[in-house]
Structures are given as C-alpha cells and as structure tokens.
Design a protein around this motif. Sequence first.
Motif, PDB file in Angstrom:
ATOM      1  N   PHE A 288       0.800  -1.222   0.000  1.00 39.56           N
ATOM      2  CA  PHE A 288       0.000   0.000   0.000  1.00 39.56           C
ATOM      3  C   PHE A 288       0.837   1.279   0.000  1.00 39.56           C
ATOM      4  O   PHE A 288       0.288   2.378  -0.016  1.00 39.56           O
ATOM      5  N   LYS A 289       2.149   1.123   0.001  1.00 33.84           N
ATOM      6  CA  LYS A 289       3.015   2.280  -0.245  1.00 33.84           C
ATOM      7  C   LYS A 289       3.098   2.573  -1.742  1.00 33.84           C
ATOM      8  O   LYS A 289       3.570   3.626  -2.151  1.00 33.84           O
ATOM      9  N   THR A 290       2.638   1.635  -2.569  1.00 29.61           N
ATOM     10  CA  THR A 290       2.608   1.831  -4.018  1.00 29.61           C
ATOM     11  C   THR A 290       1.631   2.949  -4.361  1.00 29.61           C
ATOM     12  O   THR A 290       0.480   2.922  -3.936  1.00 29.61           O
TER      13      THR A 290
ATOM     14  N   MET B 170       1.304  -0.950 -11.914  1.00 26.64           N
ATOM     15  CA  MET B 170       1.881  -0.127 -10.846  1.00 26.64           C
ATOM     16  C   MET B 170       3.145  -0.747 -10.254  1.00 26.64           C
ATOM     17  O   MET B 170       4.102  -0.057  -9.948  1.00 26.64           O
ATOM     18  N   ILE B 171       3.143  -2.070 -10.108  1.00 31.18           N
ATOM     19  CA  ILE B 171       4.307  -2.751  -9.527  1.00 31.18           C
ATOM     20  C   ILE B 171       5.362  -3.025 -10.593  1.00 31.18           C
ATOM     21  O   ILE B 171       6.559  -3.081 -10.311  1.00 31.18           O
ATOM     22  N   ASP B 172       4.898  -3.204 -11.833  1.00 31.07           N
ATOM     23  CA  ASP B 172       5.787  -3.349 -12.999  1.00 31.07           C
ATOM     24  C   ASP B 172       6.736  -4.540 -12.893  1.00 31.07           C
ATOM     25  O   ASP B 172       7.885  -4.481 -13.306  1.00 31.07           O
ATOM     26  N   LYS B 173       6.260  -5.627 -12.278  1.00 29.29           N
ATOM     27  CA  LYS B 173       7.014  -6.894 -12.201  1.00 29.29           C
ATOM     28  C   LYS B 173       8.382  -6.756 -11.509  1.00 29.29           C
ATOM     29  O   LYS B 173       9.207  -7.655 -11.601  1.00 29.29           O
TER      30      LYS B 173
ATOM     31  N   LEU C  18       5.750  -9.213  -4.294  1.00 34.74           N
ATOM     32  CA  LEU C  18       4.776  -8.138  -4.070  1.00 34.74           C
ATOM     33  C   LEU C  18       3.630  -8.235  -5.074  1.00 34.74           C
ATOM     34  O   LEU C  18       2.471  -7.999  -4.725  1.00 34.74           O
ATOM     35  N   LEU C  19       3.964  -8.582  -6.318  1.00 31.73           N
ATOM     36  CA  LEU C  19       2.917  -8.758  -7.336  1.00 31.73           C
ATOM     37  C   LEU C  19       1.999  -9.914  -6.953  1.00 31.73           C
ATOM     38  O   LEU C  19       0.774  -9.803  -7.056  1.00 31.73           O
TER      39      LEU C  19
ATOM     40  N   ASN D  48      -3.007   7.157 -13.000  1.00 31.26           N
ATOM     41  CA  ASN D  48      -1.724   6.608 -12.565  1.00 31.26           C
ATOM     42  C   ASN D  48      -1.640   5.083 -12.681  1.00 31.26           C
ATOM     43  O   ASN D  48      -0.565   4.529 -12.866  1.00 31.26           O
ATOM     44  N   SER D  49      -2.784   4.431 -12.552  1.00 36.26           N
ATOM     45  CA  SER D  49      -2.778   2.958 -12.611  1.00 36.26           C
ATOM     46  C   SER D  49      -3.171   2.419 -13.978  1.00 36.26           C
ATOM     47  O   SER D  49      -3.141   1.209 -14.195  1.00 36.26           O
TER      48      SER D  49
END
Length: 404
Positions: free
Chosen positions: A18-20, A141-144, A149-150, A204-205
């Motif tokens: 959730f810091k993403t 958002m995480i971009d692998k 985390l993904l 953004n997402s």
Amino acid sequence: MPSRKVHRSLFSTYHQLFKTPGAARIASAGFIARMPIAMDTIAIILFVHSVDKRYSIAGALTGVAALTTVISIPLWAKAADHFGQRRVLLTAVPIRVSAFITFILLVKNGAPIWSWFLTIFLAESASLSVGSMTRRRWMHMIDKKDPHLLSTSYVFESFLDEMIYIIGPVITTAVVTAIAPMAGIILGIIFLLIGAPLIAFHRNSDPGIHPRESGIKAKSVMRNRKLQAIAIPLTIAGGSFSAINISVVAFADERGMKSAAGLLLGVWALGGAVSAIINGAIRWKISHGARYLGYIVGMTTIAFSFPFINNFYLLGVALFLQGMCIAPLLPNGLSLITGSVPESQMTQAISLATAGIPLTGALSSFIAGQLIDNSGASAGLWLPFFFLVLSCSATIPYLRSYKD
C-alpha cells in the motif's frame, strides 16, 4: 516477543503493497465496483422467486446470465487491452444498468417470461471482469519489479473478492427482506455506478492501450498451456460455485430460515478471506502450481460432506473450510502464468483464467434448480462434489505445467 515478530512479518508485505502510489484508490474502487458479482445471482433468485415461486425459473435465468458472461467478459477484456479500460468501462456500464432496470420493470409488471431472459442476456452481454482490470492495474503499478509483491497484490484482490462474497449476500438478503424484492438488484447497480468511474478516471494505474501490430496476426492467448492448466480446471469447478449458491438458498428455505441464506454464503466467503490474507503474507517454499493442485483436492474432499449435512451450523463450518481452499486458487494460478503471456494480452489472459466459470455455472444452476424442485436441497448439494471431481481430473494432462 515472538508473537510481535509474527505480527510484523504477516503485515509488512501489505504495508509495502500500500506504499505503491494509487494502491488505495484501486483497491477501494475495485471493491465497490465488483460488489455486484456477489449480489446479482442471489438478488435475481430472490426477486424472481418472489414473483414466480419456482426455483427452476430462477435457476434458468441465472444460468443464462452466467452463460452469457462466458462470451462477453473475454471480449470486453480483449477490448480493454486494445482500446483502453476507460473506454470499455464507460461503454459497457450504461448498457448493463439500463438492461437491469428494464428487467426489474418487466418482472414486476408480469411481462412474458421470454422477455425476462432477453433482458438478462442484454445485461450480461455488457458484463465486465472488474477484477481482471484491477489486477492488470496492480501489475502496471508494480511493474514486475517484485514478484512476491505482485503475487501479494493478486492475493489481496482475492481477499477483496472474498470480503465481497461475505458482505454481498448478507446485504442483498437484508435489503430484499427489509425493503422490496428488487432492492438487491438496485443496490448492485448503485455500487457499479460508484466504483466503475473511480477506476476509469484513475490515470496513474491505467495500463494504457496495446493495439495489435499492423500486419501481424496475434497468437491466441488460450494456446498457452500454463493458462489452459489454470483456466480449464477452474471452468469445471465453476459448476460447484453456482450449485452451492442456489442449494444454500433452498437449504435455508426448507428450514424456515430463508433470510439466513446470505449468512451461510457469507461464512463460505469468510473462510476464503482468512485464507487469502494469510497466504498473501507468507513467503512460500512450495511452488504456486503445487499449491493450486492442493487447494483443488481440498475443495473436493470437503464438498463430499455437503449432502450429508442437515444442520445449519455444521453446513456453515463445512462451507468455511471449503472457502479456505477457494481463495488462494486464482492468485497461485495467475502467478504461474504472469511471465508466459505477452503484455498486449495480459488483461485478456487474467480474464480468461476465470471467464469459463459461468459456463459450467449455467449448467449447474439449471440442474440444481430441477433437483431442488424435485428432491430437495440435499440433492442439489451433490453437484459441487461432482463438478470438483471432474475439475481434479482435468489437471492430470497438465501436471508438467504446474511447475513454476
């Protein structure tokens, strides 16, 4: 002191998630927008049964609804990859809402039953897999960069799915009982109208548009064996989910506790929620594929007990335990296929992993309605076990594909 370390370990991954940037917006909007997935089936059953008094008609309607989504959801997902999620959401949602409002008016005013089926077909032809869209946005958002985390984001989405299935049936039965038979469908419409725009307008997402390259024919994503290994068993298992939905309503009705059906279905989902939140925090040493297989076997074993249970509370316990096996299925499956599908087909692949579930759901809804009308709820509760045995069998040709 050890308990504090476990507590920190359990939730540190979610804190990182959730810091993403954009995480809270997508999680909350996705939760609201897909509330109807846990409401529509039971809302239609309760509404139609209040007018027609036959579970067979209610089951047939939900079967048609489910069958339609088998075609519509992958097509809209494919469109989202090629034209963008915003355009798809702003096109499909108004169609779905208009059709459901028409359905309510037709049923309420005693229109011919064929018109009920037509409007349900129109509503579900605009059905979207909001969960696929939000999972695709997490991936963007995480971009692998962090596979764990993904994977946690996938599990968190499954946790939200389970929370939806806890809350959805309960509030549906509550508003139907307290307000009016059509109130459950109307509440689902309201949730969709709030959540969909929150997703559509979050830049953004947004994973963007991935058009086909000119002159190059895209390879069908369903030819991917890892996707097949996930999608086919899940498709067959879908028959158990629909059978449980309608059978649990009938089970509660037979005992004079029809309004408590939503509570039983909520307990079923609560097991999934507990399991999902724990699974997302653990750094497993067991492979995603092995866990996927283990959970399917667990679901099947527990389902064998359903037809023999006559006690309301014992059925709740069995449903809770089975729910603990259901929630981690999709996250483990998606983690298995993420690296094997092109970026331009990712939303479609995520959608296809579960898009076939309504296919067997349509069949089991129809069969369950007939069995219940003729032989009671216990007969309907044999169907989940039957479909899950077939689901286990479907994993056998793909045993090599479950290796990460």
